[in-house]
Design an enzyme around this catalytic site. Structure first.
Site, PDB file in Angstrom:
ATOM      1  N   HIS A  70      -6.763  -6.927  -0.142  1.00 23.94           N
ATOM      2  CA  HIS A  70      -6.842  -5.489  -0.401  1.00 23.94           C
ATOM      3  C   HIS A  70      -6.009  -5.150  -1.641  1.00 23.94           C
ATOM      4  O   HIS A  70      -4.937  -5.726  -1.849  1.00 23.94           O
ATOM      5  CB  HIS A  70      -6.333  -4.686   0.793  1.00 23.94           C
ATOM      6  N   HIS A 106       0.816  -1.227   0.000  1.00 18.17           N
ATOM      7  CA  HIS A 106       0.000   0.000   0.000  1.00 18.17           C
ATOM      8  C   HIS A 106       0.847   1.272   0.000  1.00 18.17           C
ATOM      9  O   HIS A 106       0.300   2.368  -0.165  1.00 18.17           O
ATOM     10  CB  HIS A 106      -0.926   0.033   1.218  1.00 18.17           C
ATOM     11  N   ASP A 127      -3.226 -10.547  -2.132  1.00 14.37           N
ATOM     12  CA  ASP A 127      -3.776  -9.969  -0.908  1.00 14.37           C
ATOM     13  C   ASP A 127      -5.231  -9.557  -1.160  1.00 14.37           C
ATOM     14  O   ASP A 127      -5.600  -9.183  -2.275  1.00 14.37           O
ATOM     15  CB  ASP A 127      -2.946  -8.751  -0.509  1.00 14.37           C
ATOM     16  N   ASP A 156      -5.039 -12.470   3.783  1.00 10.53           N
ATOM     17  CA  ASP A 156      -6.258 -11.960   4.395  1.00 10.53           C
ATOM     18  C   ASP A 156      -7.518 -12.210   3.564  1.00 10.53           C
ATOM     19  O   ASP A 156      -8.604 -11.760   3.943  1.00 10.53           O
ATOM     20  CB  ASP A 156      -6.129 -10.477   4.744  1.00 10.53           C
TER      21      ASP A 156
END
Length: 308
Positions: free
Chosen positions: A161, A122, A159, A243
């Site tokens: 996200h 990120h 991931d 996740d």
């Protein structure tokens, strides 16, 4: 040769406030799960600033160094905190990615996994966000391209996200293919299919909340894997976030531990076809400790099988 495992105790020194999901226990549980495995264990070095300058401006690097408190915590983003040990941890996480690329491209390891934190996908060019400080996977790609002279590198991010930072850092890099799947809608809100990069080298695969590994596998077979084979990277870098697991508290995908093993196995097969099996994987998310440790072990065990 064995799969290389890169980590460092400094990554346990990145302490977050009580109740924060990106906590020390994540790495402790992973290292415990990997302890019985026959891996080539390597010390993650500190990244050099010259390496970090491949992806971040000097002003940002200095801002991070200055932001680290001498005690307590300092918040640098809505979700991202620094403590006195955070800068060393971030430099180790970035340094692990660089060293892993050197090991794999130098023929010292067939593949590698970086068990490090803070995560990185990120972190944008001059912005820390989403628990991330430096763009570890993007740095690995740029190091392979600029230092080792590769012509094509792929980053594969599973991931839950969206890897907005990796996308930002490699948006204008025509030598790097970025493939990322993510739950949508979900924070950070980016990752639409029409986000394709300056040179059409970004492939975003949104997945609906509540969807299972069956949906993911179909999307990967139809979209991700053909694109990866077509690009024929000389190295595959994995942003390994766990996740999307059905037990994770921060998202709503329903993947199983076996799904992460399947993804890794398929990526290893493709790597065997196009780049001599060369893979560097670095840890991203995953916040249920049991699910995280089990899925990470399954991921590394598949890397080990491919290394044999």
């Amino acid at each position: 040769m064995k799969t290389a495992l890169l980590t460092h105790a400094d990554c346990l020194g990145h302490i977050t406030p009580e109740g924060h999901p990106e906590r020390v226990a994540r790495l402790e549980h992973i290292l415990h799960a990997l302890e019985p495995l026959d891996l080539d264990r390597k010390t993650a070095p500190l990244a050099a600033d010259d390496d970090l300058l491949r992806i971040h401006p000097e002003s940002y690097i200095q801002d991070i160094r200055r932001a680290a408190p001498t005690e307590g915590f300092r918040q640098v983003d809505g979700d991202t905190f620094l403590c006195p040990g955070s800068v060393s941890a971030a430099y180790r996480a970035a340094g692990a990615a660089v060293r892993a690329v050197d090991l794999v491209l130098g023929g010292e390891a067939p593949n590698a996994f970086c068990a490090v934190r803070p995560p990185g996908h990120h972190a944008e060019t001059d912005t820390a966000m989403g628990f991330c400080v430096f763009g570890n996977a993007a740095l690995a790609a740029k190091h392979a391209l600029d230092h080792h002279g590769l012509k094509r590198v792929a980053v594969f991010d599973f991931d839950v996200h969206h890897g907005n930072g990796t996308q930002d850092l490699l948006w204008d890099e025509k030598r790097a293919l970025v493939i990322t799947s993510q739950q949508m809608p979900l924070w950070p809100g980016s990752g639409r299919p029409d986000e394709t990069g300056t040179f059409d080298t970004v492939l975003n695969i949104p997945l609906p909340p509540g969807s299972s590994g069956v949906v993911m596998q179909a999307a990967y077979r139809a979209l991700a894997f053909p694109r990866l084979r077509e690009f024929r990277p000389e190295l595959i870098i994995i942003s390994a976030g766990f996740d999307a697991h059905q037990d994770d508290p921060l998202a709503e995908l329903n993947w199983s531990t076996d799904d992460f093993a399947w993804i890794t196995s398929e990526l290893c097969k493709i790597a065997g076809e196009v780049c001599g099996g060369r893979i560097v994987s670095t840890l991203e998310g995953g916040y249920d400790l049991r699910a995280l440790s089990e899925a990470t072990r399954a991921h590394v065990e598949e890397l080990m099988k491919a290394a044999q």
